[in-house]
Design a protein around this motif. Structure first.
Motif: not given
Length: 559
Positions: A201-219
């Motif tokens: 599963f890949h997120s749309c271009p320039e849409t990091p919100e669709q990969n929000s679980v790991v992006e929020r985990k980075h924060q």
């Protein structure tokens, strides 16, 4: 609104006042309003036309506000009956349209490893002591357990992620069914997913919100890592240990998403034991090895606690004397003492501020630094000094310093015991004065070699920008490069990577040792280029015209 049928003429009547507001004819079972006949009567105006014009005009006048905000000023504007169904404005979406919101429903998979969220962080500007600049984050969707792998380069993920899949199959008897990531090229394992039957599963271009679980985990990881670093005040080169320790603690803290259970407990089904946790960056005394240790050697060494190593029932420690990292379980902690915090409380002197400069107008005293001045003769002579006198004088000076300042005297690190630093060690078995002599050197050359280390040369732009001499040298270099048309400004192609550059600093001395000038050169990092990809031809260095003329003159003299 009522319709009054009169033969071919159809009249539209106002239901309240009973007045005619328009007339028309029936065409194909549709009642067509005759606007022209209605507008020809000067005593009667069409309320439909007036309403539409008024609402659109005021919408433009007020800067295209929303209908919701326009309703509050309807009475002030004199619009008694604003048309709610006016034509959509063509300007509003161009100026105010936003991305659609992402509703977080916290949907979770039913089983562990049904879905993994992966992402790559970095590169960071400061690499760790081991040379790491990136880290790979893997989050399990069901248990929210997080794994982090430090990387030196991005291409290491091609080796680490397949090894992680094997580890899951071996340790947990499960197979990964799906992986969610962004569109980074280093995270597209098309062949691997096809071989193992994994759905990507890949997120749309320039849409990091669709990969929000790991992006929020980075924060979350960086928030905890910053807290550990600011608390212990460890140097920035140890950010990798802060990140690893942060992930270790996050996996052992309860979260409301798991009904106040910890990710570790959700994955393994085991209860946690928090007895082994210690404060990151605190002082720790590690027991020394009994091998090669006599009865009067120390039984422990002061260290700094750097985290919990994977695969060991022990602690990761940094030796304060040798600067070496090791693992041990025989440790006594002092969790309220942070050695790095004490070191950073004292101001650190920059080596470039301590070096006197003969060509500059400022002096060490103007900088607020007390630097001892040593008078050296023009012709240096190395003499064999009595080591017993040196030792006694050093003991007396240390005693005076201790009594005068009230602070403990600093001693050099233990790894310098095998070296003679600045000729301060006594009992030298083979002094250089017995084997080295300057008698055959000329006076000018003696002065030159004595002046080699007087002028400090910065190793980075951060150090050089503190001095006006080096700033002037860098400006002179940039002006020369612009005059010679060294570069041409253009757009970087999509499939190319820019080659970095760095400053190289050198002090030029005259034959008698006096300072000639400061030289700064801006050079490209050619070692990052690959033959056949970034360049095709190799060019030889350019010789100066003085060298060419000298060779021609020698050739003429020798026929």
């Amino acid at each position: 609104m009522f319709l009054l049928l009169e033969e071919q003429l159809r009249l539209f009547l106002d239901p309240i006042k009973g007045l005619m507001i328009g007339q028309g004819e029936a065409v194909a079972n549709l009642y067509v309003l005759d606007v022209g006949s209605d507008l020809q009567t000067p005593s009667r105006k069409s309320p439909f036309i007036s309403i539409v014009v008024d609402s659109a005009l005021w919408h433009n006048r007020l800067g295209h506000p929303s209908d919701y905000r326009t309703d509050f000023v309807t009475d002030v504007l004199g619009i008694k009956n604003i048309n709610k169904r006016r034509l959509p404005c063509a300007i509003c979406p161009l100026a105010k349209q936003k991305h659609l919101s992402f509703d977080s429903k916290n949907n979770m998979c039913a089983n562990a490893f049904d879905l993994l969220h992966i992402d790559l962080w970095g590169p960071f500007s400061v690499q760790t002591v081991e040379g790491y600049k990136h880290f790979l984050t893997i989050v399990d969707d069901h248990t929210r357990v997080t794994w982090v792998y430090l990387l030196r380069t991005k291409d290491e993920v091609l080796r680490i992620f397949p090894e992680f899949l094997k580890m899951v199959e071996t340790q947990y008897s499960c197979k990964v069914r799906g992986v969610r990531s962004d569109n980074a090229p280093e995270l597209k394992f098309a062949d691997l997913y096809k071989e193992k039957g994994i759905t990507a599963f890949h997120s749309c271009p320039e849409t990091p919100e669709q990969n929000s679980v790991v992006e929020r985990k980075h924060q979350h990881i960086l928030n905890v890592a910053r807290s550990l670093m600011f608390q212990a005040k460890v140097p920035l080169e140890y950010w990798g240990d802060c990140v690893l320790t942060a992930v270790f603690l996050i996996n052992r803290l309860p979260t409301p998403l798991l009904k106040d259970r910890t990710p570790f407990e959700t994955l393994t089904g085991k209860k946690l034991d928090y007895k082994g946790l210690r404060v990151f960056g605190c002082l720790a005394f590690c027991s020394t090895s009994s091998k090669g240790r006599h009865k009067f050697q120390p039984r422990a060494r002061p260290c700094i606690f750097l985290g919990y190593p994977t695969g060991y029932k022990g602690y990761k420690l940094l030796d304060l004397e040798t600067n070496k990292v090791h693992i041990s379980r025989n440790v006594v902690f002092h969790e309220d003492i942070f050695p790095f915090a004490k070191d950073q409380d004292e101001p650190l002197l920059d080596i470039f501020h301590q070096m006197p400069d003969s060509s500059s107008s400022f002096s060490p005293t103007s900088l607020g630094i007390n630097i001892p001045v040593v008078d050296c003769p023009v012709s240096p002579v190395v003499e064999n000094v009595d080591t017993s006198k040196v030792a006694s004088s050093m003991e007396e000076s240390e005693h005076l310093v201790d009594n005068g300042s009230g602070k403990r005297s600093s001693k050099p690190p233990a790894y310098l015991d095998d070296y003679y630093c600045h000729m301060q060690q006594a009992q030298i078995p083979y002094p250089l004065a017995a084997y080295l002599s300057y008698e055959e050197l000329s006076d000018d050359y003696k002065a030159y070699i004595c002046s080699v280390n007087i002028h400090a040369e910065p190793s980075s732009f951060t150090q050089a920008k503190k001095f006006e001499e080096w700033l002037a040298a860098m400006n002179e270099e940039l002006i020369a490069l612009e005059k010679s048309d060294t570069w041409e400004i253009c757009s970087l192609p999509d499939d190319k990577h820019a080659i970095g550059c760095r400053w190289v600093y050198k002090t030029k001395l005259n034959a008698d040792g006096s300072l000639e000038r400061y030289k700064a050169r801006l050079v490209a990092k050619g070692y990052t280029q690959r033959e056949g990809v970034d360049f095709v031809d190799t060019f030889s260095p350019v010789a100066k015209m003085t060298t060419v003329k000298t060779l021609l003159a020698v050739g003429v003299l020798r026929n």
